[in-house]
Structure formats: C-alpha cells, structure tokens
Design an enzyme around this catalytic site. Structure first.
Site, mmCIF file in Angstrom:
data_model
loop_
_atom_site.group_PDB
_atom_site.id
_atom_site.type_symbol
_atom_site.label_atom_id
_atom_site.label_comp_id
_atom_site.label_asym_id
_atom_site.label_seq_id
_atom_site.Cartn_x
_atom_site.Cartn_y
_atom_site.Cartn_z
ATOM 1 N N ASP A 92 0.944 -0.985 -0.022
ATOM 2 C CA ASP A 92 -0.056 -0.042 0.083
ATOM 3 C C ASP A 92 0.735 1.255 0.062
ATOM 4 O OD1 ASP A 92 -1.962 -1.920 0.404
ATOM 5 O OD2 ASP A 92 -2.788 -0.851 2.067
ATOM 6 N N HIS A 103 5.212 -7.163 -0.055
ATOM 7 C CA HIS A 103 5.062 -8.433 -0.490
ATOM 8 C C HIS A 103 5.682 -8.780 -1.834
ATOM 9 C CE1 HIS A 103 1.355 -9.564 2.287
ATOM 10 N NE2 HIS A 103 1.715 -8.165 2.159
ATOM 11 N N SER A 117 7.888 4.964 5.297
ATOM 12 C CA SER A 117 9.320 4.055 4.724
ATOM 13 C C SER A 117 9.103 3.997 3.281
ATOM 14 C CB SER A 117 8.946 2.744 5.219
ATOM 15 O OG SER A 117 9.061 2.647 6.724
#
Length: 294
Positions: free
Chosen positions: A113, A169, A256
C-alpha cells in the site's frame, strides 16, 4: 500539503500527514534542520522511539491514531483491543479479502500500500527521486555489477506513509536472494523531507535483494528506512520458492519506502501511473492491485 492521485475515483486528494506540523518545522526552519542533523537522523533517536512503540505504554496511541486517520479496522485480522503496543497495530496483518492478489501471470501487482511514482527508460547515473533531485543506482545499493542489469529499465518508488498497511509483498512467484544491508541515517521519506535532503535515499538505512521471478525477469527490491522506523524486518526465507503475493517483510513505526527496479522490457507500467508521475503526482495503490502488464 501533499496532493496525490486516487486511481479509483480518478480524483486528486490531499494526504492526511501524521506529524505534519513536526515535519514542517523540522525540515523548514534553521533550528529544526539543526536538530535534525544533530539528533533526529541518528539511529539512536529512532531506536529509542521504536522501543517506546514496542512497549505497553504506547498502547494508548492506537485508539487515537485509528480515529484521527480513519483506519478501516474491518480489514484487520485482529481487533483493536488485541494489540499489545503501538507497533503491534502499526505492523497489523490484513485479511485475504482486504487485499486480493491478481494471480494472472501476465499481471504485475503493487508490492504494498502507498503512493507510487514510476519511471521508464531509466539512466542509472541519473535516477529521478522527486522534484528534480536525482541519485545513482550504484550509490543506492553499492553494487555496480547488479546495477548495470537495470540500464534503460523501470524504477518504481512506493512511499508508505504512517497511516498505510506496512507489510510489503512479492510481486511474482520465484526465488529471492539473501538480503544485503547498508547502514545509513534516518531521515523522513515524506516529500517535505525529499525536497530538502540531497540524495536522501542514498543517505538512509536500506536493504536490498533480488527476486528471480518466474514472469518478470530479475526484480531488484530496495527497502529504505526512515525516521522512527525501529527496524526493517525481512520475514521471507531466502533462496526458497515463494508465491505471488507472499509477504516479504514489514517496517516498524514510521514512514518508509520500497523501491523496485525492473529490467528493460520486463513490464509495461499502467499509463495512468506514468502520466501522473510526469505531472509530478504520486498515485495511490494498494497491495495486490494491477499496476502493469508483462
């Protein structure tokens, strides 16, 4: 004020920034910049704050954060009262229904995301970071041989703000190498900071690895730490077969960035993302959604 493009609504929105006043003061005033260089960018500062976020004392922050930033708790695998500390909440896992994975082998998905920028036909010696600033891929990963593979390829910069789901991921099935770690500072990765600190990504702590993917050649992952990020945690097993959408790792508290480098002609990024990048806007994406095609 940070404006980004919402792909679903096809509208521009204003980002709710956690700690916006603090960021503006730190990166826009002489005193703030002095404090930044002397204390805030240091590992010790982020480690101390990270320890607080791992403690029971930080639990009281969870309810306020959820309310202030409209976090959808229906997506989480745990209930609010089950989080033992703020980092438990910050690194929360989501249900499979919340982030469905497009399993089509020709579809390239977002690794997480966040807010995405995409650059094609990259020049390894002049990678655009944001607002005209640039850096060198060799400087970013300290490996000239690996860097050369991505000449004229694609660079994807996924910025995770503190309100986002903070696990990242794998974009495809394959085998991922061991992680190389590079020590560095802990500047914020918010655009406010990117406009002030030269070659910020090359200055910050970062980790990189290569996914030998089944469908998109070799994908270079670079995870960049930031202010108050207690740690970058890699949860995958190196040199072991993984599946598309499997978790690679997560960031503890803080904004991040995940940067991906793709080889030339491996992926065609969706036109709306490329167009918004040219206009200077990030595109909002979620993990598992289509952002390109083989």
């Amino acid at each position: 004020m940070i404006k980004f493009y919402n792909r679903k609504t096809k509208q521009y929105e204003i980002e709710k920034v956690a700690g916006e006043n603090y960021l503006n003061w730190t990166y826009s005033s002489p005193i703030g910049m002095g404090f930044l260089e002397a204390i805030i960018k240091k590992k010790a500062f982020s480690s101390i704050y990270g320890s607080f976020c791992d403690s029971k004392m930080s639990r009281s922050k969870v309810r306020t954060f959820i309310k202030n930033f409209d976090i959808d708790m229906q997506e989480c695998t745990e209930k609010q009262e089950e989080f033992k500390c703020f980092n438990d909440f910050f690194t929360r896992k989501l249900t499979e229904k919340a982030r469905p994975i497009n399993k089509d082998n020709n579809i390239f998905i977002s690794p997480g995301d966040g807010r995405l920028l995409a650059y094609e036909n990259i020049d390894l010696d002049n990678l655009v970071e944001i607002k005209g600033m640039s850096y060198n891929l060799k400087e970013l990963i300290n490996d000239e041989k690996v860097s050369s593979k991505y000449e004229n390829g694609t660079c994807l910069i996924l910025r995770l703000c503190p309100t986002d789901y903070h696990r990242f991921h794998f974009v495809d099935s394959g085998v991922c190498s061991a992680t190389s770690k590079i020590k560095g500072a802990y500047y914020s990765v918010n655009p406010i900071a990117l406009n002030k600190v030269k070659k910020l990504f090359c200055a910050n702590k970062r980790e990189w690895s290569i996914l030998k993917s089944d469908n998109f050649k070799d994908v270079l992952y670079v995870e960049v730490g930031a202010t108050c990020v207690g740690a970058i945690i890699q949860t995958y097993k190196e040199n072991t077969k993984i599946s598309k959408g499997d978790e690679k790792g997560y960031f503890k508290f803080g904004g991040s960035t995940v940067v991906l480098f793709l080889e030339k002609d491996a992926v065609k990024i969706d036109s709306d993302i490329l167009e918004q990048t040219k206009l200077g806007y990030e595109s909002k994406v979620i993990m598992g959604e289509k952002i390109g095609i083989k």
